[in-house]
Design a protein around this motif. Structure first.
Motif, PDB file in Angstrom:
ATOM      1  N   VAL A 187       0.884  -0.970   0.225  1.00  0.00           N
ATOM      2  CA  VAL A 187       0.072  -0.168  -0.150  1.00  0.00           C
ATOM      3  C   VAL A 187       1.086   1.251  -0.016  1.00  0.00           C
ATOM      4  O   VAL A 187       2.039   1.168   0.258  1.00  0.00           O
ATOM      5  CB  VAL A 187      -0.820  -0.019   1.253  1.00  0.00           C
ATOM      6  N   ASN A 188       0.428   2.304  -0.611  1.00  0.00           N
ATOM      7  CA  ASN A 188       0.975   3.750  -0.423  1.00  0.00           C
ATOM      8  C   ASN A 188       0.497   4.087   0.728  1.00  0.00           C
ATOM      9  O   ASN A 188      -0.581   4.331   1.249  1.00  0.00           O
ATOM     10  CB  ASN A 188       0.579   4.444  -1.597  1.00  0.00           C
ATOM     11  N   VAL A 189       1.435   4.791   1.490  1.00  0.00           N
ATOM     12  CA  VAL A 189       1.119   5.522   2.677  1.00  0.00           C
ATOM     13  C   VAL A 189       0.897   6.883   2.579  1.00  0.00           C
ATOM     14  O   VAL A 189       1.427   7.580   1.966  1.00  0.00           O
ATOM     15  CB  VAL A 189       2.353   5.331   3.675  1.00  0.00           C
ATOM     16  N   THR A 234       1.645  11.267  -5.843  1.00  0.00           N
ATOM     17  CA  THR A 234       3.311  10.829  -5.540  1.00  0.00           C
ATOM     18  C   THR A 234       3.339   9.237  -5.624  1.00  0.00           C
ATOM     19  O   THR A 234       4.629   9.072  -6.257  1.00  0.00           O
ATOM     20  CB  THR A 234       3.596  11.138  -3.905  1.00  0.00           C
ATOM     21  N   SER A 235       2.574   8.679  -5.789  1.00  0.00           N
ATOM     22  CA  SER A 235       2.574   7.280  -5.999  1.00  0.00           C
ATOM     23  C   SER A 235       3.041   6.908  -7.478  1.00  0.00           C
ATOM     24  O   SER A 235       4.071   6.463  -7.986  1.00  0.00           O
ATOM     25  CB  SER A 235       1.398   6.425  -5.687  1.00  0.00           C
ATOM     26  N   GLY A 292       6.434   8.553  -3.962  1.00  0.00           N
ATOM     27  CA  GLY A 292       5.537   8.021  -2.581  1.00  0.00           C
ATOM     28  C   GLY A 292       6.467   7.191  -2.032  1.00  0.00           C
ATOM     29  O   GLY A 292       7.341   6.605  -1.895  1.00  0.00           O
ATOM     30  N   ILE A 293       5.544   6.671  -0.739  1.00  0.00           N
ATOM     31  CA  ILE A 293       6.257   6.041   0.497  1.00  0.00           C
ATOM     32  C   ILE A 293       5.086   4.863   0.489  1.00  0.00           C
ATOM     33  O   ILE A 293       3.872   4.678   0.524  1.00  0.00           O
ATOM     34  CB  ILE A 293       6.166   6.848   1.766  1.00  0.00           C
ATOM     35  N   GLU A 340      12.419   8.854   6.654  1.00  0.00           N
ATOM     36  CA  GLU A 340      12.792  10.189   6.609  1.00  0.00           C
ATOM     37  C   GLU A 340      13.123  10.775   5.660  1.00  0.00           C
ATOM     38  O   GLU A 340      12.593  11.978   5.342  1.00  0.00           O
ATOM     39  CB  GLU A 340      13.816  10.388   7.966  1.00  0.00           C
ATOM     40  N   GLN A 341      14.169  10.259   4.813  1.00  0.00           N
ATOM     41  CA  GLN A 341      14.694  10.934   3.534  1.00  0.00           C
ATOM     42  C   GLN A 341      13.627  11.111   2.803  1.00  0.00           C
ATOM     43  O   GLN A 341      13.516  12.250   1.869  1.00  0.00           O
ATOM     44  CB  GLN A 341      15.665  10.077   3.302  1.00  0.00           C
ATOM     45  N   LYS A 342      12.585  10.276   2.458  1.00  0.00           N
ATOM     46  CA  LYS A 342      11.516  10.376   1.585  1.00  0.00           C
ATOM     47  C   LYS A 342      10.663  11.336   2.027  1.00  0.00           C
ATOM     48  O   LYS A 342      10.071  12.102   1.200  1.00  0.00           O
ATOM     49  CB  LYS A 342      10.808   9.047   1.289  1.00  0.00           C
TER      50      LYS A 342
END
Length: 423
Positions: free
Chosen positions: A104-106, A140-141, A146-147, A159-161
């Protein structure tokens, strides 16, 4: 094994949660494929109302496992707060019956902040989003910045992302971008400890589920007319709400799907901006709104209301290929003397082939209505098809003949048992 897919056939808010809940009484797994906590499913059981946003409605069944698939955008605070709310209402072992795909994308509070700013930028052309950050998270995905859930468990990478995203939005919006990055990072230091028990390899999990003898219910979020490709663009959500999106979001084998149910409200509603050809802003619309209690489960915004639009439903069926329909909230029409149904759009007297992509054509189009006599008798809590007045049955049969799909389920009230099932 059975797989029942339940999808909204209009602009959402059709009442999918009730059918999902009913189908989940015999299911071992209920899964969500797309969207986020912008969805809103309200289910009433034994006088208690349960609101679902990010979580699948299958959590009401104490023996049903629930799964949030890879196509979902996942807001962690909402996940835990919603579980706590369901637990407080007496649902058992909710923390033990929910799993989340590691793909999943956070959805961050960062995305929520940006959602509001983007809507402000659009001004009069604003989409009317729920401002839950859904669009920016999908952006962003797709931009590959994205994350993913897997990133959360690597503190330095996470954190970097996050900082890279925040820097980009800071440059774009300047002082308007109000976001506490340190608070977000601190929250995820805690989530990093509590999330692992819920996270699984989504592909492996769904493969195993389909290889087992489980009965699976797939709960669609939003609806076809809000799909990013086939909906009333640009006034849509940012995910794929179609059958194809369900298959991709959950890695379903299409050959395993046994039933695809399109959920159709007995009239039409939508939330937010965008074309709505059968909208009535006067007496009829107000009456539908008040009798149907038409305000959003997620947003509490009042829904725009109008007559049933079969141009929309037929268009929806041409994309999702429903095997059956669930007609909901039939009882809301009980007191209407005459009922109108939109059956065509025309320009200059010529009928359009389908729901148009071109907004100029859509704006110019005239609606052709078919009128039917109302039944003016109560249908609330009717349990069999023969319990319905003849005029109500005529209404049902006109719809299914026009769309070319059998109406198998008919909702006649808010309670779980207020549902007619036709063979």
């Amino acid at each position: 094994m059975t797989i029942t897919v339940i999808l909204g056939a209009q602009w959402g808010d059709e009442g999918k949660g009730k059918l999902v809940d009913g189908q989940c009484q015999e299911a071992q797994l209920c899964a969500r494929a797309a969207g986020g906590n912008n969805a809103g499913h309200l289910v009433r059981v034994n006088g208690v109302s349960y609101s679902f946003h990010l979580l699948p409605s299958g959590l009401i069944n104490p023996t049903c496992l629930n799964f949030i698939g890879s196509g979902v955008v996942f807001h962690v605070p909402s996940f835990f707060s919603e579980l706590a709310e369901l637990e407080a209402k007496g649902l058992s072992a909710v923390h033990d019956r929910i799993l989340v795909s590691d793909r999943v994308n956070v959805l961050l509070d960062l995305h929520v902040a940006v959602d509001g700013l983007e809507e402000r930028e659009l001004g009069d052309a604003a989409i009317g989003t729920t401002r839950r950050g859904i669009g920016p998270c999908y952006q962003t995905s797709r931009a590959r910045t994205g994350i993913k859930m897997t990133d959360v468990f690597y503190p330095d990478l996470f954190e970097q992302k996050v900082r890279r995203l925040a820097d980009g939005y800071q440059k774009r919006f300047g002082e308007l971008f109000e976001y506490d990055i340190e608070a977000e990072l601190a929250r995820f230091n805690e989530y990093r400890e509590t999330l692992p028990k819920y996270v699984v390899d989504g592909v492996s999990f769904m493969r195993s589920a389909q290889e087992s003898n489980a009965n699976i219910v797939i709960e669609g979020a939003n609806a076809l007319m809000l799909d990013a490709d086939y909906g009333s663009y640009p006034f849509v959500t940012s995910s794929s709400t179609t059958l194809a999106g369900i298959i991709g979001g959950l890695t379903l084998n299409p050959k395993n799907i046994t039933e695809t149910v399109g959920v159709v409200k007995a009239y039409t509603t939508r939330v937010g901006a965008g074309a709505f050809k059968t909208e009535d802003t006067e007496e009829i619309g107000t009456k539908l709104q008040e009798i149907g209690r038409e305000w959003g489960t997620s947003t509490r915004r009042r829904r725009r209301c109008g007559w049933l639009d079969l141009v929309v439903v037929k268009y929806s069926n041409s994309i999702n290929y429903y095997t059956s329909l669930n007609l909901t909230k039939l009882d809301v029409l009980d007191t209407f003397e005459t009922i109108k149904i939109a059956i065509a759009y025309t320009i200059g007297g010529e009928e359009l082939d389908s729901y148009p992509a071109d907004l100029n054509i859509l704006n110019q189009a005239e609606v052709v209505y078919h009128e039917m006599p109302g039944w003016q008798k109560p249908t609330t809590n009717a349990r069999t098809y023969d319990d319905l007045p003849k005029e109500a049955r005529d209404y049902v049969e006109y719809i299914e003949k026009f769309v070319g799909v059998k109406i198998k389920y008919i909702g006649t009230g808010p309670d779980r048992d207020a549902m007619i099932q036709r063979p």
